[in-house]
Scaffold this motif. Structure first.
Motif, mmCIF file in Angstrom:
data_model
loop_
_atom_site.group_PDB
_atom_site.id
_atom_site.type_symbol
_atom_site.label_atom_id
_atom_site.label_comp_id
_atom_site.label_asym_id
_atom_site.label_seq_id
_atom_site.Cartn_x
_atom_site.Cartn_y
_atom_site.Cartn_z
ATOM 1 N N UNK A 77 0.914 -1.333 0.010
ATOM 2 C CA UNK A 77 0.620 0.148 -0.347
ATOM 3 C C UNK A 77 1.483 1.043 -0.324
ATOM 4 N N UNK A 78 0.427 1.734 -0.842
ATOM 5 C CA UNK A 78 1.177 3.654 -0.943
ATOM 6 C C UNK A 78 2.734 3.686 -1.974
ATOM 7 N N UNK A 79 2.635 2.007 -2.686
ATOM 8 C CA UNK A 79 3.522 1.874 -3.895
ATOM 9 C C UNK A 79 3.080 3.025 -5.001
ATOM 10 N N UNK A 80 4.217 3.251 -5.666
ATOM 11 C CA UNK A 80 4.173 3.602 -6.707
ATOM 12 C C UNK A 80 3.597 3.033 -8.265
ATOM 13 N N UNK A 81 2.999 3.359 -8.714
ATOM 14 C CA UNK A 81 3.043 2.012 -10.398
ATOM 15 C C UNK A 81 3.195 3.242 -11.458
ATOM 16 N N UNK A 82 3.043 2.090 -13.031
ATOM 17 C CA UNK A 82 2.832 3.048 -13.774
ATOM 18 C C UNK A 82 1.906 2.917 -14.693
ATOM 19 N N UNK A 83 1.642 3.543 -14.919
ATOM 20 C CA UNK A 83 -0.081 3.129 -15.727
ATOM 21 C C UNK A 83 -0.024 3.558 -17.333
ATOM 22 N N UNK A 84 -0.187 2.313 -17.931
ATOM 23 C CA UNK A 84 0.347 2.735 -19.557
ATOM 24 C C UNK A 84 -1.278 2.613 -20.462
ATOM 25 N N UNK A 85 -1.396 2.928 -21.374
ATOM 26 C CA UNK A 85 -2.321 2.912 -21.975
ATOM 27 C C UNK A 85 -1.031 1.791 -23.642
ATOM 28 N N UNK A 86 -1.996 1.179 -23.761
ATOM 29 C CA UNK A 86 -1.286 0.112 -24.600
ATOM 30 C C UNK A 86 -2.028 -0.173 -25.734
ATOM 31 N N UNK A 87 -2.327 -0.288 -26.932
ATOM 32 C CA UNK A 87 -3.418 -0.904 -27.984
ATOM 33 C C UNK A 87 -4.761 -1.331 -27.219
ATOM 34 N N UNK A 88 -4.595 0.035 -26.617
ATOM 35 C CA UNK A 88 -6.570 -0.283 -25.862
ATOM 36 C C UNK A 88 -6.538 -0.667 -24.922
ATOM 37 N N UNK A 89 -5.708 -1.194 -24.066
ATOM 38 C CA UNK A 89 -5.378 -1.926 -22.449
ATOM 39 C C UNK A 89 -5.050 -1.112 -22.057
ATOM 40 N N UNK A 90 -4.948 -1.157 -20.759
ATOM 41 C CA UNK A 90 -4.494 -0.710 -19.571
ATOM 42 C C UNK A 90 -3.161 -1.666 -19.234
ATOM 43 N N UNK A 91 -2.202 -1.145 -18.715
ATOM 44 C CA UNK A 91 -1.329 -1.882 -18.481
ATOM 45 C C UNK A 91 -0.612 -0.881 -16.851
ATOM 46 N N UNK A 92 -0.271 -2.239 -15.860
ATOM 47 C CA UNK A 92 0.080 -1.226 -14.519
ATOM 48 C C UNK A 92 1.588 -2.214 -13.696
ATOM 49 N N UNK A 93 2.326 -1.327 -14.226
ATOM 50 C CA UNK A 93 2.948 -2.552 -13.447
ATOM 51 C C UNK A 93 4.225 -1.807 -12.555
ATOM 52 N N UNK A 94 5.086 -2.042 -12.087
ATOM 53 C CA UNK A 94 6.392 -1.288 -10.802
ATOM 54 C C UNK A 94 7.143 -0.208 -11.473
ATOM 55 N N UNK A 95 7.953 0.267 -10.979
ATOM 56 C CA UNK A 95 8.744 1.064 -11.117
ATOM 57 C C UNK A 95 10.414 0.176 -11.372
#
Length: 82
Positions: A28-46
């Motif tokens: 809880x509280x971690x930063x993540x990256x959110x990216x929109x790729x080809x109509x999909x939402x992708x969430x990944x760690x730093x």
């Protein structure tokens, strides 16, 4: 990969299933990256973002070359001229 159904709550919040949360090693509280790729939402760690960036840079660098060594050599040369 197993799919999990979740709901979008107020403010556009989406709950990450605990199984995925734990597999990514998130807290809880971690930063993540959110990216929109080809109509999909992708969430990944730093950490994953850094690994992707490093792999991208490596794809342009010959294997017999060390950018770190080159940078150190440049810095030493610059300090000699000061």
């Amino acid at each position: 990969m197993r799919q999990v159904k979740t709901k979008i709550s107020e403010g556009g919040r989406v709950a990450i299933p605990a199984e995925y949360f734990n597999q990514l090693g998130l807290e809880v509280g971690d930063d993540v990256i959110v990216r929109l790729v080809d109509g999909e939402i992708r969430i990944f760690t730093l950490a994953q973002a850094i690994q992707q960036a490093q792999a991208w840079v490596r794809s342009f660098t010959p294997t017999d070359r060390s950018l770190v060594d080159e940078l150190i050599q440049e810095r030493r040369q610059e300090s000699q001229h000061e």
